[in-house]
Scaffold this active site. Sequence first.
Site, PDB file in Angstrom:
ATOM      1  N   ASP A  97       0.855  -1.196   0.000  1.00  0.00           N
ATOM      2  CA  ASP A  97       0.000   0.000   0.000  1.00  0.00           C
ATOM      3  C   ASP A  97       0.889   1.243   0.000  1.00  0.00           C
ATOM      4  O   ASP A  97       0.719   2.160   0.797  1.00  0.00           O
ATOM      5  CB  ASP A  97      -0.900  -0.017   1.244  1.00  0.00           C
ATOM      6  CG  ASP A  97      -2.025   1.004   1.176  1.00  0.00           C
ATOM      7  OD1 ASP A  97      -2.456   1.350   0.053  1.00  0.00           O
ATOM      8  OD2 ASP A  97      -2.471   1.456   2.246  1.00  0.00           O
ATOM      9  N   ASN A 113       1.639   7.045   3.072  1.00  0.00           N
ATOM     10  CA  ASN A 113       2.399   6.120   3.904  1.00  0.00           C
ATOM     11  C   ASN A 113       3.903   6.394   3.851  1.00  0.00           C
ATOM     12  O   ASN A 113       4.715   5.509   4.138  1.00  0.00           O
ATOM     13  CB  ASN A 113       2.108   4.673   3.503  1.00  0.00           C
ATOM     14  CG  ASN A 113       0.765   4.206   4.035  1.00  0.00           C
ATOM     15  OD1 ASN A 113       0.281   4.722   5.041  1.00  0.00           O
ATOM     16  ND2 ASN A 113       0.159   3.254   3.367  1.00  0.00           N
ATOM     17  N   ASP A 143       3.157   2.270   8.089  1.00  0.00           N
ATOM     18  CA  ASP A 143       1.883   1.565   7.950  1.00  0.00           C
ATOM     19  C   ASP A 143       1.980   0.349   7.031  1.00  0.00           C
ATOM     20  O   ASP A 143       1.584   0.385   5.860  1.00  0.00           O
ATOM     21  CB  ASP A 143       0.785   2.511   7.469  1.00  0.00           C
ATOM     22  CG  ASP A 143      -0.593   1.870   7.614  1.00  0.00           C
ATOM     23  OD1 ASP A 143      -0.666   0.702   8.053  1.00  0.00           O
ATOM     24  OD2 ASP A 143      -1.601   2.528   7.281  1.00  0.00           O
TER      25      ASP A 143
END
Length: 332
Positions: free
Chosen positions: A212, A217, A230
């Site tokens: 992701d 992030n 994350d």
Amino acid sequence: MTTGSFEALSPGDVVTSVEHAFGVVLDGTLDSYPSYVNRVYGMRREDGEALVAKFYRPGRWSREAVLDEHRFLCDLAEAEIPVIAPLRGVDGGTLQELDAAGDGTGDGGGTRFLFAVFPKTGGRSFEPETGDALLRFGALVGRCHAVGAAGAAPNRAVCEPSGLTSSFVDELLGDGLVHPGCRDDFERIARETIRRIAPLFAGVPFSRIHGDCHRGNLIDRPGRGLALIDFDDMMTGPAVQDVWLVLPGYAADCPRELDLVLEGFEQFSAFDRRTLRLIEPLRFMRMIYFLAWRARQRGDFWFRGSFPDWGTEAFWIKETEDLRVQAAVIAG
């Protein structure tokens, strides 16, 4: 399906469980941070050290899957790659457990929450708009992938359409979530596109990846450099999944940006540029994933207030049309 909610988790549970599991005394500070999936809290020890506690959504990940995430983070930290690894509790482990109906020790019979605690790390948002920023990003991801290839995550999702994405389609249809007026079109577009893209993944090397890796992030820490945060969606998948989300548009429209990311990446890891053909299929897969991810939260009180139109006919008309457009991009 829906995953568990956090309605049984109280501020008192959060503080007591962290103090018990980590042998610390907190000063009473408890700040709730935005997070759609988990519950994340800022807190401070009495000596002033800032911590972040992350309570995982019940039912989303197994204990073994979360430990795969933690092992990857610890492997990266050991290799001196800038990530934020979980702290170890008094039992030596990084993953703790709370029984919200009990005394904070996990011995009761209530809702079980897995949680971890991390050091708090400040930084500013990262906007990879310059050539240097894109090179830095690519280099960081390349370093992560060099470590990821040296281990395995057997309990994590595998980023592959005929298994993972098909299961999300089955879930959305099986739970009756797609509006009847859109159901046939949604299923046809999803199934046909999955059949079209699945052969493209054959023979592509898979390893541990962030999964992701978008701009939200990444944090830029003045004097300390760029850090990747994350890892909640870490998975096993193709390297290309971690390079395309920072692009400002379709891959075909940003060749310069993509070349710079790959230039940085290839300083630390090999990259098969033939896998760039997977970017638009991966975008389609992410669209399906996002629908399923949101659907699993539909029972949360906050969700009903924040997304009142979710699941309506108008909602599904738009989502189905977006999938149709992306399927056309893939078909060329």
